[in-house]
Motif scaffolding. Structure first.
Motif, PDB file in Angstrom:
ATOM      1  N   LYS A 192       0.857  -1.175   0.000  1.00  0.00           N
ATOM      2  CA  LYS A 192       0.000   0.000   0.000  1.00  0.00           C
ATOM      3  C   LYS A 192       0.903   1.238   0.000  1.00  0.00           C
ATOM      4  O   LYS A 192       1.923   1.263   0.683  1.00  0.00           O
ATOM      5  N   LEU A 193       0.497   2.243  -0.767  1.00  0.00           N
ATOM      6  CA  LEU A 193       1.342   3.406  -0.977  1.00  0.00           C
ATOM      7  C   LEU A 193       0.570   4.686  -0.696  1.00  0.00           C
ATOM      8  O   LEU A 193      -0.635   4.776  -0.992  1.00  0.00           O
ATOM      9  N   GLY A 194       1.258   5.685  -0.132  1.00  0.00           N
ATOM     10  CA  GLY A 194       0.588   6.950   0.134  1.00  0.00           C
ATOM     11  C   GLY A 194       1.513   7.992   0.724  1.00  0.00           C
ATOM     12  O   GLY A 194       2.623   7.695   1.167  1.00  0.00           O
ATOM     13  N   LEU A 195       1.024   9.227   0.699  1.00  0.00           N
ATOM     14  CA  LEU A 195       1.741  10.368   1.284  1.00  0.00           C
ATOM     15  C   LEU A 195       0.819  11.006   2.331  1.00  0.00           C
ATOM     16  O   LEU A 195       0.014  11.874   2.008  1.00  0.00           O
TER      17      LEU A 195
ATOM     18  N   THR B  35      -3.789   0.913  -3.276  1.00  0.00           N
ATOM     19  CA  THR B  35      -3.266  -0.449  -3.378  1.00  0.00           C
ATOM     20  C   THR B  35      -2.217  -0.508  -4.470  1.00  0.00           C
ATOM     21  O   THR B  35      -2.099   0.393  -5.310  1.00  0.00           O
ATOM     22  N   ALA B  36      -1.480  -1.603  -4.500  1.00  0.00           N
ATOM     23  CA  ALA B  36      -0.465  -1.789  -5.538  1.00  0.00           C
ATOM     24  C   ALA B  36      -1.097  -1.797  -6.925  1.00  0.00           C
ATOM     25  O   ALA B  36      -0.543  -1.232  -7.874  1.00  0.00           O
ATOM     26  N   THR B  37      -2.274  -2.400  -7.043  1.00  0.00           N
ATOM     27  CA  THR B  37      -2.948  -2.467  -8.346  1.00  0.00           C
ATOM     28  C   THR B  37      -3.326  -1.083  -8.842  1.00  0.00           C
ATOM     29  O   THR B  37      -3.119  -0.745 -10.012  1.00  0.00           O
ATOM     30  N   VAL B  38      -3.876  -0.262  -7.955  1.00  0.00           N
ATOM     31  CA  VAL B  38      -4.204   1.116  -8.332  1.00  0.00           C
ATOM     32  C   VAL B  38      -2.940   1.874  -8.681  1.00  0.00           C
ATOM     33  O   VAL B  38      -2.897   2.632  -9.658  1.00  0.00           O
ATOM     34  N   ALA B  39      -1.879   1.669  -7.904  1.00  0.00           N
ATOM     35  CA  ALA B  39      -0.607   2.345  -8.167  1.00  0.00           C
ATOM     36  C   ALA B  39      -0.095   2.002  -9.563  1.00  0.00           C
ATOM     37  O   ALA B  39       0.411   2.873 -10.281  1.00  0.00           O
TER      38      ALA B  39
END
Length: 259
Positions: free
Chosen positions: A130-133, A170-174
């Motif tokens: 999972k990725l975010g700022l 999510t990784a897929t959205v990224a």
């Protein structure tokens, strides 16, 4: 190379760098940033290193952010210096390295962790990542190039959305928005990074470095076309160019030496 917060190992011309603070979700404290600066410099100046895979220890986090406790009482000037030093020694140093850096995102990549991944030339994410700022939830904004690199990767509208909402993706959205190159199962993460670098290792090292330099020039208020022309010309002076052309004419595989 022995570090307190990193594991660094060179195998078959690939430098594997693991941020080894698993209990702290591999958070970036001052000591870790200092060690990263050292290993980035080593990679750039060592001919044996043809590429770098950067990842985090364990399966939970790549890097879950910066160590907030270290700067919780900083003044504005101290905050600026923190960002400037990080930019110069780590984040920009990765982006400007002549060696390709691949971020193998094995879990949470948040705040400074996502900024670190974005500074790398390519990103591969485990399907659980999972990725975010989330900086605005602390009354801050990304300070290690996150506002710039996220915009370059996903465009203005999406970058503003992700930064101002602080929402994770999510990784897929990224992958769908261009934030990562590939999404793979956790067990295949490092092997996918190796696959890419093993392909790059077959190419002319000086040409690879020139290509990276030319692409990055397009993002940094330089005349990217002029840089490309300059780097193109320099390639003609290399032994690898002569080898590449000769191999093409002789219908054989080229054997490059990085000279």
């Amino acid at each position: 190379m022995a570090y307190q917060n990193l594991i660094s190992e060179l195998k078959e011309n690939i430098l594997y760098v693991t941020i080894n603070r698993e209990k702290a979700l591999n958070a970036l404290n001052a000591a870790t940033l200092s060690e990263l600066a050292d290993v980035i410099e080593y990679a750039g100046k060592t001919d044996e290193v043809r590429g770098v895979i950067l990842t985090g220890a364990g399966e939970k986090a790549f890097v879950a952010g910066a160590d907030i406790k270290e700067f919780s009482d900083y003044s504005g000037k101290q905050g600026e210096e923190l960002a400037r030093k990080g930019h110069e020694n780590v984040f920009n140093a990765i982006e400007n390295s002549p060696k390709p850096f691949i971020a193998a995102i094995n879990g949470f990549a948040l705040g400074g962790g996502l900024e670190l991944a974005m500074a790398c030339h390519m990103r591969i994410a485990a399907d659980t990542a999972k990725l975010g700022l989330p900086e605005v939830t602390l009354g801050l904004i990304p300070g290690y190039g996150g506002t710039q690199r996220l915009t370059q990767l996903v465009g203005k509208g999406k970058a503003i959305e992700l930064i101002t909402t602080a929402n994770m993706v999510t990784a897929t959205v990224a992958e769908n928005i261009g934030l990562v190159n590939y999404v793979v199962p956790q067990a295949s993460l490092i092997s996918k990074a190796e696959e890419l670098l093993n392909t790059i290792k077959l190419r002319a090292p000086l040409a690879v470095a020139a290509a990276i330099k030319s692409v990055i020039a397009s993002l940094n208020e330089e005349d990217g076309y002029a840089k490309e022309i300059q780097e193109f010309g320099k390639c003609f002076e290399t032994e690898d160019f002569k080898e590449g052309v000769t191999a093409f004419i002789e219908k054989r595989k080229a054997s490059f030496i990085g000279k």
